[in-house]
Design an enzyme around this catalytic site. Sequence first.
Site, PDB file in Angstrom:
ATOM      1  N   SER A 157       5.391   7.350   3.563  1.00 31.49           N
ATOM      2  CA  SER A 157       5.107   8.743   3.038  1.00 31.49           C
ATOM      3  C   SER A 157       5.862   8.581   1.668  1.00 31.49           C
ATOM      4  O   SER A 157       6.508   7.723   1.249  1.00 31.49           O
ATOM      5  CB  SER A 157       5.542   9.811   3.895  1.00 31.49           C
ATOM      6  OG  SER A 157       5.829  11.030   3.194  1.00 31.49           O
ATOM      7  N   TYR A 193      10.886  15.004   9.471  1.00 30.53           N
ATOM      8  CA  TYR A 193       9.844  14.018   8.895  1.00 30.53           C
ATOM      9  C   TYR A 193      10.418  13.141   7.674  1.00 30.53           C
ATOM     10  O   TYR A 193       9.940  12.040   7.710  1.00 30.53           O
ATOM     11  CB  TYR A 193       9.075  14.797   8.151  1.00 30.53           C
ATOM     12  CG  TYR A 193       7.602  14.269   7.714  1.00 30.53           C
ATOM     13  CD1 TYR A 193       6.425  14.020   8.744  1.00 30.53           C
ATOM     14  CD2 TYR A 193       7.557  13.985   6.517  1.00 30.53           C
ATOM     15  CE1 TYR A 193       5.226  13.229   8.337  1.00 30.53           C
ATOM     16  CE2 TYR A 193       6.357  13.172   5.877  1.00 30.53           C
ATOM     17  CZ  TYR A 193       5.335  13.065   6.919  1.00 30.53           C
ATOM     18  OH  TYR A 193       4.042  12.522   6.535  1.00 30.53           O
TER      19      TYR A 193
END
Length: 253
Positions: free
Chosen positions: A145, A158
């Site tokens: 990410s 996350y």
Amino acid sequence: MSADLFSLKGRTAIVTGANTGLGQGIAIALSQAGASIVAVSRSAPDETVKAVEATGGKIHVVRASLDTLTPIPGIVDEAKRAFGAVDILVNNAGTIRRADALEFSEADWDGVIGVNLKTPFFLAQACAKEMVASKRGGKIINIASMLSFQGGIRVASYTASKSGITGLTKLLANEWAAKGINVNAIAPGYFETNNTDALRKDETRNRDILARIPAGRWGRPDDLGGAAVFLASRAADYVHGTVLAVDGGWLAR
Ligand code: NAP
């Protein structure tokens, strides 16, 4: 350069979270390059099955929730039973929880770290054992990410999971490169999927994000296919431990 370098004919690819979003885009792209797909999915991946079969591809569905490690041996066994081998693993399934760091709960920490970091590691381990035993080697692709590089906001677990997965990608590359297994990651920028629904619905965040993307638009799941095919193919045989950003230029900004 021969197009065969990118052919996945005769290869079997396990893709987690293949029912929707980026996993669906990756499964379809790998299938179009010739791979047989093992679609690991918590929800029924009907759309993906239809898309793969429409172009003559082979797909086998394994329904599994990846909150625990329980389904892992079954996933590998089913792949071998359906197509005879495990050549490619794409650790794509992932989840996100949003809350201020001051209020962040243990459940939101454990839930995200489990699906995004713990399960991908142990699934990679199970697939790598198979790749070593079969002497075929293989390709493992983790989905990272922008928050593998940046801090983000209100997404503590996350960010920790996606920063962790790039470290793990490099560690596994170090340990497994000599065994004929390539471990790499793709770091998607901002893509139109369920994962980013909340961001796109927030007018200010949507505008701010778009303004920072040199390509001037959100990514679409099929924007990721080429990178996945490359890292899964013979063309990437000497590529180990890299994190390939597919981000419309976000990180260059
Ligand atoms: P998505 O549309 O929400 O897809 C997430 C996938 O993960 C779905 O298939 C989902 O299954 C599955 N999943 C979530 N929790 C699971 C669990 N406990 N057990 C089994 N499967 C589970 O989002 P996406 O954007 O395609 O996300 C795919 C990957 O890309 C994730 O790792 C995400 O972090 C990463 N990513 C996305 C973006 C982006 O901009 N969209 C950017 C960077 C990285 P269900 O459909 O059953 O929930």
